[in-house]
Design a protein around this motif. Structure first.
Motif, PDB file in Angstrom:
ATOM      1  N   LYS A  30       0.815  -1.097   0.085  1.00  0.00           N
ATOM      2  CA  LYS A  30       0.001   0.077  -0.213  1.00  0.00           C
ATOM      3  C   LYS A  30       0.893   1.285  -0.035  1.00  0.00           C
ATOM      4  N   ILE A  31       2.258   1.038   0.439  1.00  0.00           N
ATOM      5  CA  ILE A  31       3.145   2.110   0.477  1.00  0.00           C
ATOM      6  C   ILE A  31       4.360   1.846   0.103  1.00  0.00           C
ATOM      7  N   VAL A  32       4.952   2.931  -0.854  1.00  0.00           N
ATOM      8  CA  VAL A  32       6.472   2.445  -1.343  1.00  0.00           C
ATOM      9  C   VAL A  32       7.231   3.433  -1.307  1.00  0.00           C
ATOM     10  N   PHE A  33       8.558   3.388  -0.409  1.00  0.00           N
ATOM     11  CA  PHE A  33       9.515   4.360  -0.136  1.00  0.00           C
ATOM     12  C   PHE A  33      10.737   3.959  -0.986  1.00  0.00           C
ATOM     13  N   LEU A  34      11.005   4.924  -1.966  1.00  0.00           N
ATOM     14  CA  LEU A  34      12.352   4.764  -2.839  1.00  0.00           C
ATOM     15  C   LEU A  34      13.258   5.707  -2.344  1.00  0.00           C
ATOM     16  N   MET A  35      14.656   5.327  -2.359  1.00  0.00           N
ATOM     17  CA  MET A  35      15.688   6.187  -2.269  1.00  0.00           C
ATOM     18  C   MET A  35      16.791   6.099  -3.498  1.00  0.00           C
ATOM     19  N   GLU A  36      17.398   7.190  -3.654  1.00  0.00           N
ATOM     20  CA  GLU A  36      18.194   7.257  -4.846  1.00  0.00           C
ATOM     21  C   GLU A  36      17.541   7.056  -6.056  1.00  0.00           C
ATOM     22  N   THR A  37      16.672   7.757  -6.155  1.00  0.00           N
ATOM     23  CA  THR A  37      15.732   7.390  -7.297  1.00  0.00           C
ATOM     24  C   THR A  37      16.421   8.089  -8.835  1.00  0.00           C
ATOM     25  N   HIS A  64      22.576  14.046 -10.762  1.00  0.00           N
ATOM     26  CA  HIS A  64      22.398  12.572 -11.056  1.00  0.00           C
ATOM     27  C   HIS A  64      22.469  11.624  -9.935  1.00  0.00           C
ATOM     28  N   SER A  65      22.196  12.453  -8.516  1.00  0.00           N
ATOM     29  CA  SER A  65      22.448  11.579  -7.465  1.00  0.00           C
ATOM     30  C   SER A  65      21.079  11.922  -6.416  1.00  0.00           C
ATOM     31  N   GLY A  66      20.829  11.215  -5.653  1.00  0.00           N
ATOM     32  CA  GLY A  66      19.937  11.456  -4.559  1.00  0.00           C
ATOM     33  C   GLY A  66      18.340  11.294  -5.201  1.00  0.00           C
ATOM     34  N   GLY A  67      17.385  11.797  -4.320  1.00  0.00           N
ATOM     35  CA  GLY A  67      16.168  11.520  -4.732  1.00  0.00           C
ATOM     36  C   GLY A  67      15.430  10.615  -3.808  1.00  0.00           C
ATOM     37  N   VAL A  68      14.404  11.042  -3.505  1.00  0.00           N
ATOM     38  CA  VAL A  68      13.408  10.158  -2.321  1.00  0.00           C
ATOM     39  C   VAL A  68      12.187  10.430  -2.750  1.00  0.00           C
ATOM     40  N   ALA A  69      11.192   9.205  -2.597  1.00  0.00           N
ATOM     41  CA  ALA A  69       9.891   9.295  -2.875  1.00  0.00           C
ATOM     42  C   ALA A  69       8.865   8.409  -1.983  1.00  0.00           C
ATOM     43  N   ASN A  81       4.149  14.998   7.042  1.00  0.00           N
ATOM     44  CA  ASN A  81       4.679  16.076   8.291  1.00  0.00           C
ATOM     45  C   ASN A  81       5.668  16.836   7.804  1.00  0.00           C
ATOM     46  N   SER A  82       6.721  16.156   7.351  1.00  0.00           N
ATOM     47  CA  SER A  82       7.973  16.767   6.929  1.00  0.00           C
ATOM     48  C   SER A  82       8.724  15.962   5.862  1.00  0.00           C
ATOM     49  N   TYR A  83       9.651  16.743   5.108  1.00  0.00           N
ATOM     50  CA  TYR A  83      10.265  15.983   4.134  1.00  0.00           C
ATOM     51  C   TYR A  83      11.716  16.690   3.846  1.00  0.00           C
ATOM     52  N   SER A  84      12.375  15.812   3.247  1.00  0.00           N
ATOM     53  CA  SER A  84      14.017  16.517   2.924  1.00  0.00           C
ATOM     54  C   SER A  84      14.577  15.503   1.864  1.00  0.00           C
ATOM     55  N   GLY A  85      15.754  15.683   1.507  1.00  0.00           N
ATOM     56  CA  GLY A  85      16.356  14.912   0.653  1.00  0.00           C
ATOM     57  C   GLY A  85      16.794  13.485   1.315  1.00  0.00           C
ATOM     58  N   SER A  86      16.551  13.356   2.561  1.00  0.00           N
ATOM     59  CA  SER A  86      17.046  12.408   3.382  1.00  0.00           C
ATOM     60  C   SER A  86      15.877  11.691   4.076  1.00  0.00           C
ATOM     61  N   HIS A  87      14.745  12.078   4.130  1.00  0.00           N
ATOM     62  CA  HIS A  87      13.523  11.525   4.701  1.00  0.00           C
ATOM     63  C   HIS A  87      12.193  12.063   4.294  1.00  0.00           C
ATOM     64  N   ILE A  88      11.185  11.218   4.511  1.00  0.00           N
ATOM     65  CA  ILE A  88       9.935  11.520   4.459  1.00  0.00           C
ATOM     66  C   ILE A  88       8.941  11.079   5.473  1.00  0.00           C
ATOM     67  N   ASP A  89       8.203  11.989   6.390  1.00  0.00           N
ATOM     68  CA  ASP A  89       7.747  11.447   7.650  1.00  0.00           C
ATOM     69  C   ASP A  89       6.209  11.872   7.424  1.00  0.00           C
TER      70      ASP A  89
END
Length: 313
Positions: A30-37, A64-69, A81-89
């Motif tokens: 139901k939920i997908v968290f992706l890093m280094e997209t 050409h680096s990073g990215g979260v979703a 609640n909050s988000y950055s290049g390192s997290h999504i809360d």
């Protein structure tokens, strides 16, 4: 509740996008968290739509680096609640009753000298809400010495810093089912290094509400990381899986060899029967997906030709 967390190492690659589609189809998260997209918003929107998810928060890559979703289905009631290049809360609101809990997708700094920034962020997130809390992702650090094989010994100070913030947040490790390590440097012999740096952590309040929660390590050849599949119910497999057949036509295509070489032996102990079977299944899956995109459905084409010949005669 079912969720997938994956350091995909670039979702712009068609093989990576196809691997994600196959994971979603098989495990039905139901939920997908992706890093280094390594992708911008437009590309990630296409990925979201392809896997059939209605909602998402996308933090684009920097160059050409990073990215979260964080992506979620239509029936999920979730507030960011909050988000950055390192997290999504986010806060997850259950459909029955007024029960709410917190889910955080987390990506620790890959650079050792900046890892303290990750632990400071995690401590800050802990101070914001007092809710049942699940935190999963790639922390880029291990808790124990035996979570690493190969290479130089991990400095105790690095592990201690991670353990301190885990204890500060009152987290417990949810454990795992599957291969012991979630990252491999893709080398062989004495040069091979493996870590367990992807994990799911939760506080006691969350664990008390999700008895029977399990985390599965899903090995995929398109990334050097395993994906994490979290579920508090028995995993749902695709029931109509067909038996694999190697087609002689494939051996005439040089790309076939490349597919096998890239998918064989990643993060799996080949000296055990279980590891050998995991490799066979992964190769079969990769070859089947590749064949479908390159040649289409061969049996259907053969049957169509037979039907055409029958009509002529």
């Amino acid at each position: 509740m079912r969720a997938i967390s994956w350091n995909c190492r670039g979702i712009g690659n068609p093989r990576s996008a196809r691997a994600l589609y196959d994971m979603v189809r098989r495990w039905k998260p139901k939920i997908v968290f992706l890093m280094e997209t390594k992708s911008k918003v437009k590309r990630m929107d296409k990925i979201k739509n392809r896997i059939g998810f209605a909602n998402g928060l996308i933090v684009p890559s920097r160059g050409h680096s990073g990215g979260v979703a964080l992506l979620w289905t239509r029936e999920v009631n979730l507030d960011i609640n909050s988000y950055s290049g390192s997290h999504i809360d986010a806060i997850f609101k259950e459909s029955e009753g007024n029960f709410q809990w917190r889910i955080t997708g987390f990506y620790g700094h890959s650079e050792t000298h900046r890892r303290y920034e990750s632990w400071r962020l995690l401590a800050f997130l802990h101070s914001q809400f007092q809710l049942p809390w699940l935190c999963l992702g790639d922390f880029n650090e291990i808790l124990l010495v035996n979570e690493k094989v190969g290479g130089i010994t991990r400095p105790q100070q690095q592990m201690e810093s991670f353990r301190n913030v885990v204890n500060f947040c009152s987290f417990l490790d949810l454990g795992y089912v599957g291969t012991d390590f979630t990252w491999c440097n893709m080398q062989e012999g004495e040069n091979r290094i493996q870590f367990r740096i992807d994990r799911a952590l939760a506080n006691t309040e969350w664990i008390g509400n999700f008895e029977g929660a399990r985390v599965y390590h899903l090995v995929d050849s398109t990334s050097d990381h395993c994906a994490l599949f979290f579920t508090n119910s028995p995993p749902q497999h695709v029931s109509n899986a067909k038996r694999f057949h190697f087609e002689a036509l494939w051996s005439k295509n040089e790309e076939c060899r490349n597919i096998i070489e890239s998918s064989w032996g990643m993060g799996v102990d080949l000296s055990t029967p279980e590891g050998f079977m995991v490799n066979l299944k992964r190769c079969a899956s990769e070859l089947s997906n590749w064949s479908s995109s390159v040649y289409g459905h061969i049996p259907k084409k053969i049957q169509s030709k037979r039907n055409a010949l029958s009509a002529l005669t």
